[in-house]
Scaffold this active site. Structure first.
Site, PDB file in Angstrom:
ATOM      1  N   SER A 125       0.863  -1.239   0.054  1.00 20.14           N
ATOM      2  CA  SER A 125      -0.029   0.120  -0.072  1.00 20.14           C
ATOM      3  C   SER A 125       0.917   1.376  -0.054  1.00 20.14           C
ATOM      4  O   SER A 125       1.886   1.495  -1.040  1.00 20.14           O
ATOM      5  CB  SER A 125      -1.066  -0.068   1.252  1.00 20.14           C
ATOM      6  OG  SER A 125      -2.078   0.980   1.061  1.00 20.14           O
ATOM      7  N   ASP A 157      -8.647  -4.947  -6.434  1.00 23.50           N
ATOM      8  CA  ASP A 157      -8.178  -4.054  -5.340  1.00 23.50           C
ATOM      9  C   ASP A 157      -9.081  -3.262  -5.150  1.00 23.50           C
ATOM     10  O   ASP A 157      -9.310  -2.363  -6.214  1.00 23.50           O
ATOM     11  CB  ASP A 157      -6.760  -3.705  -5.373  1.00 23.50           C
ATOM     12  CG  ASP A 157      -6.273  -3.169  -4.262  1.00 23.50           C
ATOM     13  OD1 ASP A 157      -6.962  -2.473  -3.565  1.00 23.50           O
ATOM     14  OD2 ASP A 157      -4.897  -3.095  -4.135  1.00 23.50           O
ATOM     15  N   HIS A 208      -7.063  -5.881  -1.809  1.00 25.12           N
ATOM     16  CA  HIS A 208      -6.118  -4.927  -1.486  1.00 25.12           C
ATOM     17  C   HIS A 208      -4.909  -5.700  -1.004  1.00 25.12           C
ATOM     18  O   HIS A 208      -3.696  -5.406  -1.301  1.00 25.12           O
ATOM     19  CB  HIS A 208      -6.469  -3.915  -0.338  1.00 25.12           C
ATOM     20  CG  HIS A 208      -5.155  -2.800  -0.062  1.00 25.12           C
ATOM     21  ND1 HIS A 208      -4.947  -2.097  -1.312  1.00 25.12           N
ATOM     22  CD2 HIS A 208      -4.698  -2.173   1.071  1.00 25.12           C
ATOM     23  CE1 HIS A 208      -3.767  -1.128  -0.851  1.00 25.12           C
ATOM     24  NE2 HIS A 208      -3.965  -1.452   0.298  1.00 25.12           N
TER      25      HIS A 208
END
Length: 310
Positions: free
Chosen positions: A173, A248, A280
């Site tokens: 991320s 995602d 994700h």
């Protein structure tokens, strides 16, 4: 669970040395009322989970930074070692603290047992260090954070811990963004990076989050440009592995797709791992195991096999 009478509280205590112990205590005098959880997981000994060493260092601007060092077992010698940096580096985060979460980082522990030194550093922009420390990244993401990670590696090299020619970095991320940015903006420091679900250009991310730190693309065009990974692709000289779930819902796959287009245009090689049914982060056990095995193989191929005494 809420004590409406406000007579008791739940006390959770843990450190890098000890996993969490949960107790019920009196709010009046702190007296112990009951133990809710205090059982050691036998896998801690089975996996030989060793706590990292907590250290402090100063960056190029004199700011005090907190870091953690996972040393390889003695069988791997005294170093300098091939090194892998674990990074998140974004707002609202703090990886380095005296808590069990650090020790229970199984990827770091596995890499350590393979002979890698694993390093974790909270750069400027992360939380619980005050407004000045956090706001350094305002309108300019991916700049001061990268500088601090570079300074952390320089500290390791200066102390004889890391082989400067064998340094990798990974994160997911915001950490994926940081891994890619470190490889692109600091090619003299990092030779390999694994970027998982990375943001690659802030004009394509959630506006509620992004504009809090970057303003709008109209008010800060230069900031948006320089904070994009694609703006620095020409500098890439190390190896890059990209990992992304195709559904995602947080960092859309479009981020990795745009970076791939830039890599192709710049004739830069890359490794790509896609998960068609993941969001994700991979959640299915088979996908998680597969991802971990390829990450380990990536670092072994690109760092451990090179020269050095580690």
């Amino acid at each position: 669970v809420c004590d409406h009478a406000c007579r008791r509280f739940v006390d959770t205590c843990h450190s890098i040395q000890h996993p969490a112990r949960v107790e019920l205590r009196s709010l009046k005098d702190g007296a112990h009322l009951a133990t809710i959880h205090d059982r050691l997981d036998p896998r801690i000994a089975e996996y030989d989970l060793q706590p990292p060493r907590l250290v402090q260092l100063h960056n190029r601007d004199g700011d005090l930074l907190h870091a953690a060092v996972f040393h390889p077992p003695a069988i791997h010698g005294d170093g300098p070692f091939p090194t892998v940096v674990f990074v998140y580096g974004g707002p609202h985060s703090q990886l380095v603290a005296n808590h069990w979460n650090l020790t229970a980082n199984l990827r770091a522990q596995y890499l350590r047992n393979l002979g890698f030194l694993v390093f974790v550093l909270d750069n400027r922009g992360t939380s619980r260090r005050g407004l000045v420390f956090e706001s350094t990244i305002r309108w300019d993401m991916g700049h001061r954070e990268v500088e601090d990670q570079m300074d952390g590696v320089r500290w390791l090299v200066a102390h004889g811990l890391s082989d400067a020619e064998r340094v990798g970095i990974y994160g997911a991320s915001y950490g994926g963004y940081m891994a890619a940015m470190c490889l692109a903006r600091a090619p003299q420091t990092f030779q390999a990076a694994v970027a998982i679900s990375p943001v690659t250009h802030w004009d394509g991310y959630d506006t509620h989050y992004t504009e809090h730190y970057m303003g709008t693309p109209q008010s800060n065009p230069q900031g948006y440009l320089q904070s994009s990974v694609m703006a620095h692709v020409a500098n890439l000289s190390g190896r890059l592995m990209l990992i992304h779930g195709l559904i995602d819902e947080n960092v859309h796959f479009r981020h990795t797709a745009r970076l791939i287009n830039a890599l192709i245009a710049a004739r830069k090689p890359y490794d790509l791992l896609l998960f068609p049914d993941e969001r994700h982060m991979p959640r299915k056990p088979d996908d998680q195991v597969y991802m971990e095995s390829l990450i380990i193989d990536f670092f072994n191929r690109n760092l451990a096999a090179r020269g050095g005494s580690g």
